[in-house]
Write a protein that holds these residues in place. Structure first.
Motif, PDB file in Angstrom:
ATOM      1  N   MET A  88       0.850  -1.198   0.000  1.00 28.64           N
ATOM      2  CA  MET A  88       0.000   0.000   0.000  1.00 28.64           C
ATOM      3  C   MET A  88       0.887   1.251   0.000  1.00 28.64           C
ATOM      4  SD  MET A  88      -2.979   1.201   2.703  1.00 28.64           S
ATOM      5  CE  MET A  88      -3.463  -0.499   3.013  1.00 28.64           C
ATOM      6  N   ILE A  89       0.526   2.196  -0.865  1.00 27.00           N
ATOM      7  CA  ILE A  89       1.308   3.418  -1.023  1.00 27.00           C
ATOM      8  C   ILE A  89       0.762   4.501  -0.099  1.00 27.00           C
ATOM      9  CG2 ILE A  89       1.924   5.278  -2.630  1.00 27.00           C
ATOM     10  CD1 ILE A  89       1.423   3.122  -4.907  1.00 27.00           C
ATOM     11  N   GLY A  90       1.606   5.096   0.709  1.00 25.60           N
ATOM     12  CA  GLY A  90       1.198   6.217   1.538  1.00 25.60           C
ATOM     13  C   GLY A  90       1.655   7.528   0.911  1.00 25.60           C
ATOM     14  N   VAL A  91       0.773   8.510   0.927  1.00 30.30           N
ATOM     15  CA  VAL A  91       1.135   9.839   0.428  1.00 30.30           C
ATOM     16  C   VAL A  91       1.066  10.805   1.603  1.00 30.30           C
ATOM     17  CG1 VAL A  91       0.561  11.715  -1.159  1.00 30.30           C
ATOM     18  CG2 VAL A  91       0.219   9.333  -1.877  1.00 30.30           C
ATOM     19  N   LEU A  92       2.208  11.348   1.949  1.00 25.18           N
ATOM     20  CA  LEU A  92       2.297  12.292   3.055  1.00 25.18           C
ATOM     21  C   LEU A  92       2.167  13.684   2.441  1.00 25.18           C
ATOM     22  CD1 LEU A  92       2.817  12.699   6.073  1.00 25.18           C
ATOM     23  CD2 LEU A  92       5.252  12.385   5.657  1.00 25.18           C
ATOM     24  N   GLY A  93       0.964  14.255   2.544  1.00 20.59           N
ATOM     25  CA  GLY A  93       0.690  15.468   1.791  1.00 20.59           C
ATOM     26  C   GLY A  93       0.040  16.579   2.590  1.00 20.59           C
ATOM     27  N   GLY A  94      -0.576  17.472   1.829  1.00 17.16           N
ATOM     28  CA  GLY A  94      -1.204  18.647   2.427  1.00 17.16           C
ATOM     29  C   GLY A  94      -0.331  19.880   2.285  1.00 17.16           C
ATOM     30  N   MET A  95       0.806  19.692   1.590  1.00 19.76           N
ATOM     31  CA  MET A  95       1.827  20.749   1.518  1.00 19.76           C
ATOM     32  C   MET A  95       2.058  21.163   0.070  1.00 19.76           C
ATOM     33  SD  MET A  95       4.387  18.754   4.186  1.00 19.76           S
ATOM     34  CE  MET A  95       4.255  17.135   3.438  1.00 19.76           C
ATOM     35  N   GLY A  96       1.130  21.890  -0.631  1.00 17.72           N
ATOM     36  CA  GLY A  96      -0.194  22.170  -0.165  1.00 17.72           C
ATOM     37  C   GLY A  96      -1.192  21.132  -0.640  1.00 17.72           C
ATOM     38  N   PRO A  97      -2.451  21.319  -0.232  1.00 19.97           N
ATOM     39  CA  PRO A  97      -3.512  20.359  -0.570  1.00 19.97           C
ATOM     40  C   PRO A  97      -3.742  20.211  -2.075  1.00 19.97           C
ATOM     41  CG  PRO A  97      -4.198  21.833   1.188  1.00 19.97           C
ATOM     42  CD  PRO A  97      -2.916  22.389   0.657  1.00 19.97           C
ATOM     43  N   ALA A  98      -3.717  21.309  -2.829  1.00 22.36           N
ATOM     44  CA  ALA A  98      -3.960  21.214  -4.280  1.00 22.36           C
ATOM     45  C   ALA A  98      -2.859  20.399  -4.947  1.00 22.36           C
ATOM     46  CB  ALA A  98      -4.044  22.610  -4.901  1.00 22.36           C
ATOM     47  N   ALA A  99      -1.623  20.615  -4.507  1.00 22.87           N
ATOM     48  CA  ALA A  99      -0.504  19.872  -5.082  1.00 22.87           C
ATOM     49  C   ALA A  99      -0.612  18.387  -4.723  1.00 22.87           C
ATOM     50  CB  ALA A  99       0.822  20.443  -4.582  1.00 22.87           C
ATOM     51  N   THR A 100      -1.122  18.088  -3.530  1.00 27.22           N
ATOM     52  CA  THR A 100      -1.309  16.696  -3.128  1.00 27.22           C
ATOM     53  C   THR A 100      -2.357  16.028  -3.992  1.00 27.22           C
ATOM     54  OG1 THR A 100      -0.707  17.266  -0.855  1.00 27.22           O
ATOM     55  CG2 THR A 100      -1.882  15.189  -1.180  1.00 27.22           C
ATOM     56  N   ALA A 101      -3.475  16.728  -4.223  1.00 22.69           N
ATOM     57  CA  ALA A 101      -4.532  16.178  -5.073  1.00 22.69           C
ATOM     58  C   ALA A 101      -4.007  15.974  -6.489  1.00 22.69           C
ATOM     59  CB  ALA A 101      -5.746  17.103  -5.071  1.00 22.69           C
ATOM     60  N   ASP A 102      -3.214  16.939  -6.969  1.00 26.89           N
ATOM     61  CA  ASP A 102      -2.617  16.844  -8.301  1.00 26.89           C
ATOM     62  C   ASP A 102      -1.683  15.629  -8.381  1.00 26.89           C
ATOM     63  OD1 ASP A 102      -1.941  18.086 -10.931  1.00 26.89           O
ATOM     64  OD2 ASP A 102       0.048  18.239 -10.031  1.00 26.89           O
ATOM     65  N   PHE A 103      -0.907  15.397  -7.334  1.00 27.35           N
ATOM     66  CA  PHE A 103      -0.008  14.235  -7.323  1.00 27.35           C
ATOM     67  C   PHE A 103      -0.799  12.930  -7.346  1.00 27.35           C
ATOM     68  CE2 PHE A 103       2.157  10.896  -4.821  1.00 27.35           C
ATOM     69  CZ  PHE A 103       3.209  10.658  -5.694  1.00 27.35           C
ATOM     70  N   PHE A 104      -1.886  12.890  -6.606  1.00 26.01           N
ATOM     71  CA  PHE A 104      -2.737  11.691  -6.553  1.00 26.01           C
ATOM     72  C   PHE A 104      -3.287  11.396  -7.958  1.00 26.01           C
ATOM     73  CE2 PHE A 104      -6.865   9.973  -4.390  1.00 26.01           C
ATOM     74  CZ  PHE A 104      -6.510   8.682  -4.705  1.00 26.01           C
ATOM     75  N   LEU A 105      -3.689  12.451  -8.682  1.00 24.99           N
ATOM     76  CA  LEU A 105      -4.150  12.280 -10.070  1.00 24.99           C
ATOM     77  C   LEU A 105      -3.021  11.733 -10.945  1.00 24.99           C
ATOM     78  CD1 LEU A 105      -6.306  15.378 -11.142  1.00 24.99           C
ATOM     79  CD2 LEU A 105      -6.999  12.976 -11.161  1.00 24.99           C
ATOM     80  N   LYS A 106      -1.809  12.287 -10.777  1.00 27.62           N
ATOM     81  CA  LYS A 106      -0.670  11.821 -11.581  1.00 27.62           C
ATOM     82  C   LYS A 106      -0.359  10.354 -11.293  1.00 27.62           C
ATOM     83  CE  LYS A 106       1.629  16.297 -12.061  1.00 27.62           C
ATOM     84  NZ  LYS A 106       2.380  17.289 -11.268  1.00 27.62           N
ATOM     85  N   LEU A 107      -0.444   9.990 -10.024  1.00 24.51           N
ATOM     86  CA  LEU A 107      -0.178   8.610  -9.618  1.00 24.51           C
ATOM     87  C   LEU A 107      -1.193   7.688 -10.281  1.00 24.51           C
ATOM     88  CD1 LEU A 107       1.624   6.977  -7.690  1.00 24.51           C
ATOM     89  CD2 LEU A 107      -0.007   7.456  -5.855  1.00 24.51           C
ATOM     90  N   THR A 108      -2.449   8.099 -10.299  1.00 26.82           N
ATOM     91  CA  THR A 108      -3.502   7.291 -10.931  1.00 26.82           C
ATOM     92  C   THR A 108      -3.241   7.177 -12.424  1.00 26.82           C
ATOM     93  OG1 THR A 108      -5.061   8.089  -9.278  1.00 26.82           O
ATOM     94  CG2 THR A 108      -6.000   7.114 -11.252  1.00 26.82           C
ATOM     95  N   ALA A 109      -2.897   8.313 -13.049  1.00 21.25           N
ATOM     96  CA  ALA A 109      -2.683   8.315 -14.499  1.00 21.25           C
ATOM     97  C   ALA A 109      -1.437   7.516 -14.878  1.00 21.25           C
ATOM     98  CB  ALA A 109      -2.566   9.750 -15.007  1.00 21.25           C
ATOM     99  N   ALA A 110      -0.439   7.480 -13.984  1.00 16.93           N
ATOM    100  CA  ALA A 110       0.822   6.776 -14.288  1.00 16.93           C
ATOM    101  C   ALA A 110       0.698   5.265 -14.111  1.00 16.93           C
ATOM    102  CB  ALA A 110       1.950   7.312 -13.404  1.00 16.93           C
ATOM    103  N   THR A 111      -0.412   4.827 -13.517  1.00 12.08           N
ATOM    104  CA  THR A 111      -0.599   3.397 -13.252  1.00 12.08           C
ATOM    105  C   THR A 111      -1.208   2.703 -14.468  1.00 12.08           C
ATOM    106  OG1 THR A 111      -1.052   3.966 -10.951  1.00 12.08           O
ATOM    107  CG2 THR A 111      -1.604   1.731 -11.651  1.00 12.08           C
ATOM    108  N   PRO A 112      -0.524   1.685 -14.996  1.00  6.78           N
ATOM    109  CA  PRO A 112      -1.133   0.965 -16.114  1.00  6.78           C
ATOM    110  C   PRO A 112      -2.292   0.125 -15.586  1.00  6.78           C
ATOM    111  CG  PRO A 112       1.023   0.023 -15.555  1.00  6.78           C
ATOM    112  CD  PRO A 112       0.748   1.110 -14.557  1.00  6.78           C
TER     113      PRO A 112
END
Lengths: 229, 229
Positions: free
Chosen positions: B1-25
């Motif tokens: 399970m992947i943990g994302v330590l975020g909130g710094m800032g929240p928009a960037a964390t949400a953006d990273f989560f989207l990138k992680l989803t998009a990068a997953t085949p």
């Protein structure tokens, strides 16, 4: 702390998290809400489960809700329409406090002036079959009309699957919009984008009536119902 | 399970989560990774902390890393450049396994052919001052050049703050691009978007050289380093 019980699907969960951030009045990081997102993509397909083709997802939802509560979440949002069919059992087993997306959509539609009496529903076959929106909206005097069976499977579900697979084409989009047009021709004065993938495929500006995005309604409701951390 | 330590800032964390989803085949929900995101916006400003104007954020990071581990995360990504200055102490206090974003960027740049010898850095004043990128890149034979002090504060930090506040204007964008142009004139053959807000403000296509997005590099590294759940 806000818990997000997600992963159904992951892209829609990330999209909801972005909406939640954007809906929060904040000038700097520290004015945002504390959010914890449980994105478990292994939850069995909710739509398939409702028609007996996949296991009951409730144990997965219970595990996620408990993890969110253990991490400190005091209120939980579920950015998946179909999963709301399992909310009564989830609440019974965990006692968790849910911001109910379908209820929030019903309240939002009931507040519209001039009053809306008929809405169309674009959702998974499971959500349509379980009458989630139909039951919540009829209690507010609003009728729900749905696509015919062939359009539901060949146009709506096809589009949803394509978006989940990251393989959404212009033809998928054309088909989704044709279903929306048919709902309008049958009297819909608003269309509910009742699956989290739909707003990723068509936009409000594509239709002459409001396209209600339940995850946007949910994001705004969550922000209203929580105080700043 | 992947943990994302975020909130710094929240928009960037949400953006990273989207990138992680998009990068997953993945062709359907169930083929995605199980992700848990801890988005704590109350973490004191990392950039201010590095220059003595805010408390040390390490206790907040430790609390988040422990919550992620307790929830089942076995590997943690931190989609915040400046926070990486506190990673050594975080690892020492928690023993958590981190996918190190700055190291991944250094490795990615070192693999480029023809070789890149000089890169420009657009980042918070804290990230610049702590020499995070400078240290990791020099070990790969790559020099890092940074904006002069006035441009750093009046153009880069101004843009970052505007994006965090959701108040980013065309003028903010023009100023950010003028700093990038200056770095190119001084010999940069790539620019690191070294604060998670930067890629929300300027794009790769805005520059004649690659704009390296560390959160995109991190998303791809996390996907490579994890197996399907």
């Amino acid at each position: 702390m806000i818990g997000v019980l997600g992963g159904m699907g992951p892209a829609a969960t990330a999209d909801f998290f972005l909406k939640l951030t954007a809906a929060t009045p904040a000038a700097r990081d520290q004015e945002h809400r504390h959010v914890i997102v449980w994105s478990d993509p292994t939850v069995p397909d909710r739509s398939d489960a409702l028609i007996g083709l996949a296991p009951d997802p409730t144990p997965w939802l219970v595990r996620g809700a408990n993890a969110l509560r253990d991490a400190g979440a005091t209120i939980v949002a579920i950015p998946c329409n179909t999963a709301h069919a399992f909310v009564p059992r989830l609440v019974k087993e965990t006692g968790i406090d849910i911001v109910h997306m379908i209820d929030e959509v019903a309240q939002t539609l009931a507040r519209q002036r001039p009053a809306i009496r008929t809405v169309g529903l674009l959702a998974t076959t499971g959500t349509v079959a379980t009458h989630l929106y139909q039951e919540w909206l009829v209690s507010h005097g609003i009728d729900v009309i749905v696509p015919d069976e062939a359009a539901q499977e060949e146009n709506v579900m096809r589009g949803i699957r394509a978006i989940k697979a990251g393989a959404y084409t212009a033809e998928d989009r054309r088909r989704l919009l044709s279903v929306a047009d048919d709902l309008l021709a049958r009297g819909a004065r608003a269309v509910i984008a009742g699956c989290t993938e739909i707003p990723l495929g068509i936009r409000d500006t594509d239709l002459p009536v409001p396209l209600v995005d339940p995850t946007q309604v949910l994001a705004e409701a969550v922000v209203r119902q929580t105080v700043r951390v």
